[in-house]
Design a protein around this motif. Sequence first.
Motif, PDB file in Angstrom:
ATOM      1  N   ASP A  90      47.335   5.883  25.801  1.00 31.16           N
ATOM      2  CA  ASP A  90      46.394   4.845  26.705  1.00 31.16           C
ATOM      3  C   ASP A  90      46.626   4.750  27.531  1.00 31.16           C
ATOM      4  O   ASP A  90      46.037   4.022  28.799  1.00 31.16           O
ATOM      5  CB  ASP A  90      45.886   4.243  25.748  1.00 31.16           C
ATOM      6  N   ASP A  91      48.358   5.044  28.571  1.00 28.86           N
ATOM      7  CA  ASP A  91      48.906   4.582  29.079  1.00 28.86           C
ATOM      8  C   ASP A  91      49.724   4.882  29.984  1.00 28.86           C
ATOM      9  O   ASP A  91      50.878   4.817  29.293  1.00 28.86           O
ATOM     10  CB  ASP A  91      49.049   2.846  29.552  1.00 28.86           C
ATOM     11  N   LEU A  92      49.756   5.941  30.774  1.00 30.39           N
ATOM     12  CA  LEU A  92      50.651   7.257  31.172  1.00 30.39           C
ATOM     13  C   LEU A  92      51.846   6.349  31.794  1.00 30.39           C
ATOM     14  O   LEU A  92      52.969   6.462  31.957  1.00 30.39           O
ATOM     15  CB  LEU A  92      50.325   8.581  31.732  1.00 30.39           C
ATOM     16  N   ALA A  93      51.789   5.180  32.047  1.00 33.17           N
ATOM     17  CA  ALA A  93      52.923   4.332  33.113  1.00 33.17           C
ATOM     18  C   ALA A  93      53.533   3.396  32.102  1.00 33.17           C
ATOM     19  O   ALA A  93      54.587   2.442  31.919  1.00 33.17           O
ATOM     20  CB  ALA A  93      51.835   3.463  34.071  1.00 33.17           C
ATOM     21  N   ASP A  94      53.420   4.176  30.716  1.00 33.69           N
ATOM     22  CA  ASP A  94      53.697   3.245  29.775  1.00 33.69           C
ATOM     23  C   ASP A  94      55.447   3.076  29.866  1.00 33.69           C
ATOM     24  O   ASP A  94      55.129   4.144  29.219  1.00 33.69           O
ATOM     25  CB  ASP A  94      52.983   2.833  28.629  1.00 33.69           C
ATOM     26  N   PRO A  95      56.522   2.293  29.575  1.00 33.65           N
ATOM     27  CA  PRO A  95      57.900   2.933  29.647  1.00 33.65           C
ATOM     28  C   PRO A  95      57.941   3.693  28.531  1.00 33.65           C
ATOM     29  O   PRO A  95      58.780   5.011  28.477  1.00 33.65           O
ATOM     30  CB  PRO A  95      58.075   1.974  29.824  1.00 33.65           C
ATOM     31  N   ARG A  96      57.331   3.699  26.971  1.00 34.61           N
ATOM     32  CA  ARG A  96      57.596   4.125  26.039  1.00 34.61           C
ATOM     33  C   ARG A  96      56.894   5.803  26.520  1.00 34.61           C
ATOM     34  O   ARG A  96      57.578   6.832  25.674  1.00 34.61           O
ATOM     35  CB  ARG A  96      56.863   3.852  24.840  1.00 34.61           C
ATOM     36  N   TYR A 104      55.885  14.922  32.438  1.00 35.69           N
ATOM     37  CA  TYR A 104      54.496  14.949  32.574  1.00 35.69           C
ATOM     38  C   TYR A 104      54.043  13.811  32.274  1.00 35.69           C
ATOM     39  O   TYR A 104      53.098  13.967  33.505  1.00 35.69           O
ATOM     40  CB  TYR A 104      54.500  15.391  30.921  1.00 35.69           C
ATOM     41  N   ALA A 105      54.998  12.623  32.502  1.00 33.30           N
ATOM     42  CA  ALA A 105      53.838  11.472  32.473  1.00 33.30           C
ATOM     43  C   ALA A 105      54.490  10.992  33.476  1.00 33.30           C
ATOM     44  O   ALA A 105      52.985  10.346  34.986  1.00 33.30           O
ATOM     45  CB  ALA A 105      54.975  10.290  31.939  1.00 33.30           C
ATOM     46  N   GLN A 106      55.393  11.086  34.705  1.00 29.02           N
ATOM     47  CA  GLN A 106      55.053  10.929  36.020  1.00 29.02           C
ATOM     48  C   GLN A 106      54.222  12.349  37.088  1.00 29.02           C
ATOM     49  O   GLN A 106      54.010  11.917  37.834  1.00 29.02           O
ATOM     50  CB  GLN A 106      56.398  11.351  36.341  1.00 29.02           C
TER      51      GLN A 106
END
Length: 242
Positions: A90-96, A104-106
């Motif tokens: 639910d949050d691709l900026a979450d450190p985990r 991918y997240a970046q």
Amino acid sequence: MTRPRAEAVALASRHVGRPHPARHLGEACRTALDDAYCVGLTLAADAALAQRASLCAAGPLAAQGETLQINLGEGPCVQALNQGSPVLADDLADPRTIRQWPVYAQQAQAHHIRAAFALPVLSGPAPAQQAGLVLTLYRDRPGPLSAAELHTAQLHADAAELLLLSAPVPAEDDLADAWLLPVEAVVHQATGVISYRHALTTGQALALLRAYAHSTDTDLTSLAHAIVHENLHLPDPPETDS
């Protein structure tokens, strides 16, 4: 899938026999979610997406979200196939989440994807190399899925499974041409070309294709097109000690 819900059966029946049923189903899912989400539908023979068909990409975020996962070999769809259960990022900026899928997240955030939810929907006893079907939702803002949204997405995922099960079962080597012709079919063709030219397994050929695309900052599909249609040759992979 056992004892499909009447809702899913009714939904699937609206699309049986239509051209591009996955595309229509993806658009129907997006409309049912009030266009808050973009919808991707992926068919893959393995968790690494070495054989993968993107059956639909509904909405402005879905095409890039789907492309990133096959380019990089990581992301929520890959993990959902690997673990056989939903992945709700639910949050691709979450450190985990960034630790889990660093590239991918970046890159997803760079394309305005802030949340992604992958629902694997084909399960149960199956022969080797059974294809897995995953419906993925992409959103431009963080936050969890509501119970109602999850129900709606799962309903469309179940309908997609029914549509797939009603289609002819492809042979393993024909996955790229199954159900609908995917935009990434050329990737599978390029993998075969590389495998032949360099005497590699298809897995090694895909890894070489991905590595070259990454090192040259080239889109995987564009690179595959150049290999298949423009006779581009990749350099030989470095030799490793046996």
